[in-house]
Write a protein that holds these residues in place. Structure first.
Motif, PDB file in Angstrom:
ATOM      1  N   LEU A   1      -7.791  17.236  -4.500  1.00 26.51           N
ATOM      2  CA  LEU A   1      -6.770  16.234  -4.827  1.00 26.51           C
ATOM      3  C   LEU A   1      -5.494  16.477  -4.041  1.00 26.51           C
ATOM      4  CD1 LEU A   1      -7.105  15.836  -8.715  1.00 26.51           C
ATOM      5  CD2 LEU A   1      -8.040  14.375  -6.913  1.00 26.51           C
ATOM      6  N   GLY A   2      -5.136  17.747  -3.840  1.00 30.58           N
ATOM      7  CA  GLY A   2      -3.938  18.060  -3.076  1.00 30.58           C
ATOM      8  C   GLY A   2      -4.037  17.601  -1.635  1.00 30.58           C
ATOM      9  N   HIS A   3      -5.174  17.886  -0.988  1.00 27.35           N
ATOM     10  CA  HIS A   3      -5.373  17.454   0.395  1.00 27.35           C
ATOM     11  C   HIS A   3      -5.377  15.930   0.500  1.00 27.35           C
ATOM     12  CE1 HIS A   3      -6.182  21.360   2.248  1.00 27.35           C
ATOM     13  NE2 HIS A   3      -6.862  21.683   1.159  1.00 27.35           N
ATOM     14  N   GLU A   4      -6.048  15.278  -0.444  1.00 27.58           N
ATOM     15  CA  GLU A   4      -6.128  13.818  -0.396  1.00 27.58           C
ATOM     16  C   GLU A   4      -4.766  13.187  -0.660  1.00 27.58           C
ATOM     17  OE1 GLU A   4      -9.345  12.392  -2.868  1.00 27.58           O
ATOM     18  OE2 GLU A   4     -10.562  14.127  -2.313  1.00 27.58           O
ATOM     19  N   GLY A   5      -3.977  13.793  -1.548  1.00 26.18           N
ATOM     20  CA  GLY A   5      -2.645  13.276  -1.807  1.00 26.18           C
ATOM     21  C   GLY A   5      -1.772  13.294  -0.562  1.00 26.18           C
ATOM     22  N   ILE A   6      -1.859  14.371   0.220  1.00 28.21           N
ATOM     23  CA  ILE A   6      -1.089  14.453   1.464  1.00 28.21           C
ATOM     24  C   ILE A   6      -1.593  13.433   2.477  1.00 28.21           C
ATOM     25  CG2 ILE A   6      -0.579  15.945   3.443  1.00 28.21           C
ATOM     26  CD1 ILE A   6      -0.530  18.302   1.487  1.00 28.21           C
ATOM     27  N   LEU A   7      -2.909  13.241   2.547  1.00 26.61           N
ATOM     28  CA  LEU A   7      -3.474  12.243   3.450  1.00 26.61           C
ATOM     29  C   LEU A   7      -2.968  10.839   3.117  1.00 26.61           C
ATOM     30  CD1 LEU A   7      -5.598  11.307   5.613  1.00 26.61           C
ATOM     31  CD2 LEU A   7      -7.219  11.139   3.714  1.00 26.61           C
ATOM     32  N   HIS A   8      -2.948  10.490   1.820  1.00 28.75           N
ATOM     33  CA  HIS A   8      -2.584   9.131   1.414  1.00 28.75           C
ATOM     34  C   HIS A   8      -1.074   8.893   1.367  1.00 28.75           C
ATOM     35  CE1 HIS A   8      -6.749   8.906   0.520  1.00 28.75           C
ATOM     36  NE2 HIS A   8      -6.708   9.413  -0.703  1.00 28.75           N
ATOM     37  N   ALA A   9      -0.288   9.955   1.240  1.00 25.49           N
ATOM     38  CA  ALA A   9       1.140   9.793   0.958  1.00 25.49           C
ATOM     39  C   ALA A   9       1.860   8.978   2.020  1.00 25.49           C
ATOM     40  CB  ALA A   9       1.795  11.167   0.815  1.00 25.49           C
ATOM     41  N   HIS A  10       1.495   9.175   3.286  1.00 29.60           N
ATOM     42  CA  HIS A  10       2.218   8.508   4.379  1.00 29.60           C
ATOM     43  C   HIS A  10       1.991   6.998   4.362  1.00 29.60           C
ATOM     44  CE1 HIS A  10       3.164  12.427   6.174  1.00 29.60           C
ATOM     45  NE2 HIS A  10       1.950  12.782   5.764  1.00 29.60           N
ATOM     46  N   LEU A  11       0.905   6.558   3.766  1.00 29.80           N
ATOM     47  CA  LEU A  11       0.660   5.126   3.662  1.00 29.80           C
ATOM     48  C   LEU A  11       1.697   4.444   2.784  1.00 29.80           C
ATOM     49  CD1 LEU A  11      -3.205   5.310   3.077  1.00 29.80           C
ATOM     50  CD2 LEU A  11      -2.056   4.721   5.221  1.00 29.80           C
ATOM     51  N   LEU A  12       2.279   5.206   1.870  1.00 29.80           N
ATOM     52  CA  LEU A  12       3.260   4.667   0.942  1.00 29.80           C
ATOM     53  C   LEU A  12       4.682   5.105   1.282  1.00 29.80           C
ATOM     54  CD1 LEU A  12       1.090   5.360  -2.205  1.00 29.80           C
ATOM     55  CD2 LEU A  12       1.798   3.088  -1.458  1.00 29.80           C
ATOM     56  N   GLY A  13       4.846   5.746   2.426  1.00 32.34           N
ATOM     57  CA  GLY A  13       6.177   6.188   2.828  1.00 32.34           C
ATOM     58  C   GLY A  13       6.708   7.332   1.987  1.00 32.34           C
ATOM     59  N   VAL A  14       5.807   8.129   1.416  1.00 37.58           N
ATOM     60  CA  VAL A  14       6.192   9.237   0.544  1.00 37.58           C
ATOM     61  C   VAL A  14       6.154  10.535   1.338  1.00 37.58           C
ATOM     62  CG1 VAL A  14       5.600  10.501  -1.563  1.00 37.58           C
ATOM     63  CG2 VAL A  14       5.317   8.020  -1.469  1.00 37.58           C
ATOM     64  N   ARG A  15       7.187  11.365   1.182  1.00 35.18           N
ATOM     65  CA  ARG A  15       7.234  12.656   1.888  1.00 35.18           C
ATOM     66  C   ARG A  15       6.365  13.685   1.182  1.00 35.18           C
ATOM     67  NH1 ARG A  15      11.288  12.525   5.655  1.00 35.18           N
ATOM     68  NH2 ARG A  15      11.678  10.332   6.143  1.00 35.18           N
ATOM     69  N   THR A  16       5.991  14.743   1.898  1.00 34.97           N
ATOM     70  CA  THR A  16       5.011  15.698   1.381  1.00 34.97           C
ATOM     71  C   THR A  16       5.454  17.140   1.559  1.00 34.97           C
ATOM     72  OG1 THR A  16       3.857  15.641   3.514  1.00 34.97           O
ATOM     73  CG2 THR A  16       3.072  14.143   1.798  1.00 34.97           C
TER      74      THR A  16
END
Length: 442
Positions: free
Chosen positions: A108-123
């Motif tokens: 879940l952590g890896h996938e969250g970082i992968l998806h975050a940029h699609l929503l303009g969210v920093r990681t």
């Protein structure tokens, strides 16, 4: 604004009701960030029999338990796409601006970082463990970590040894990795009110009973220690696959009256177990930090530990004796420690006060917040930059992860069409804050 509150989502496969170092780290960091005025939620997978959906943990921490089943060791199967609909909905409805993923083995952590940029969210990513480089599992994990770190905003490790390990595994620039240690609540680990007056020296072991924790060394060394030191007894708390080995060893050497096996110990009961002893023994074969060691030292115990990983960074030299991960050297270190505690060379209450001054979750939250601010102030990555960095993984792995990135973007566009943002039930910006303040007042 530099001091404006952040909206943070902690993401990991490892969280309560499971008990462990990562789980406790996420919870305590989240609570202290809440106290500093930030909005914090946790996203993790469901736990049987009925821990699914939205739950609240005191003092006002909101947790999303996604309906995913685990594959092994509380980790979910990494499939990259199944998590995206849940992730998009939660991030948008909670108005999250930064996600903080934890643990290299958390899908879940890896996938969250992968998806975050699609929503303009920093990681931000925190690595809590040490891994090797030669076996197949480590090679695959390290390559996945390297791919994830190509697009992450900042990386945190819990020790300098862990930092070196992560830098090598993920091919990172050392100056881009921060070190922020674990901590503890010192008031929960007080020394025994009265000194232990018995001539018996009790050695306490509280650990997950697995190979990585060096239980085989404990099985080999404990009979020798009991034979050489008639006034020594063991109290062992924990559960795991190596429990059967301890039971067999105790039966073989007729040590039922010298080695007490407690089985699983709840975290709230750990202080009671620690105050029963004078020495704490850690036989780990690898350890990024060693929170159990810190808790035992805070409770006033003298520490004996294998010199592995980040353990040498935790305590001053006069509070711990080190041993090589061998039966003979553990025996030597235990005999040395028995002499120290029997002759009053270790003061439990002074040790507690020193630990109280060294470690504080409030300071951990302050230092982590500075990392968040640096990430928020850094320029964002566009899609082309992410593709370039991903292709830099190599001629074989690079194209594979680039295809995953492209499919992820296409799936996200489909979700934007099928489930428009205006149809999402957004959370009241102040509701969670009011709930937190009400809990504090009560």
């Amino acid at each position: 604004m530099a001091n404006s509150p952040l909206s943070i989502a902690m993401i990991s496969d490892f969280f309560h009701p499971n008990v462990g170092g990562v789980e406790n780290h996420i919870y305590m960091l989240s609570v202290n960030l809440l106290r500093r005025g930030h909005k914090v939620i946790v996203i993790t997978h469901s736990y049987p029999p009925d821990r699914v959906g939205v739950r609240w943990l005191l003092p006002g921490l909101k947790v999303y338990y996604i309906p995913f089943t685990t594959l092994v060791s509380s980790a979910t199967l990494p499939d990259f796409l199944t998590f995206l609909p849940y992730f998009r909905n939660i991030i948008l409805r909670e108005r999250i601006t930064l996600i903080h993923a934890h643990a290299s083995l958390s899908a879940l952590g890896h996938e969250g970082i992968l998806h975050a940029h699609l929503l303009g969210v920093r990681t931000v990513f925190t690595d809590h463990s040490l891994f090797g480089f030669a076996d197949a599992a480590s090679i695959l994990t390290n390559k996945l970590l390297e791919a994830t770190m190509r697009t992450v905003g900042a990386t945190i490790c819990v020790s300098h040894t862990g930092r070196e390990n992560t830098v090598l595994r993920a091919n990172l620039a050392p100056e881009d990795v921060y070190v922020i240690p674990n901590s503890l609540i010192a008031d929960q680990f007080l020394p025994a009110a009265t000194p232990l007056t018995s001539d018996t020296v009790t050695i306490v072991v509280v650990s997950r009973l697995a190979y990585r924790k060096g239980v085989d060394l404990l099985v080999a060394a404990a009979p020798r220690i009991c034979a050489a030191c008639p006034n020594v007894r063991f109290v062992v708390g924990g559960d795991g696959p190596k429990l059967i080995d301890l039971l067999q060893m105790r039966e073989k050497y007729f040590l039922q009256d010298r080695i007490e096996l407690l089985g699983p110990v709840l975290h709230r009961d750990v202080p009671k177990v620690l105050t029963r002893g004078a020495i704490f023994l850690n036989t780990s074969l690898t350890e990024a930090f060693g929170t159990a060691i810190l808790e035992a030292a805070c409770a006033g115990l003298y520490i004996v530990s294998t010199r592995v990983g980040g353990v040498p960074e935790i305590l001053p030299e006069d509070m711990i004796s080190f041993a090589l991960p061998t039966e003979d050297d553990i025996f030597r270190a235990i005999v040395e420690a028995i002499d120290i505690v029997q002759h009053g060379k270790h003061d439990p209450h002074r040790a507690h006060e020193r630990i109280r001054g060294f470690y504080d979750w409030k300071q951990v939250a302050v230092r982590t917040e500075k990392v968040y601010r640096a990430v928020m102030d850094s320029p964002p990555q566009n899609l082309w930059t992410r593709i370039e960095r991903t292709m830099g993984l190599g001629p074989f792995v690079g194209p594979i992860f680039t295809i995953i990135l492209a499919v992820d973007c296409l799936f996200f566009m489909c979700l934007e069409y099928w489930y428009p943002r205006e149809d999402i039930d957004y959370v009241d910006k102040q509701w969670g804050k009011h709930r937190f303040e009400e809990v504090l007042e009560t």
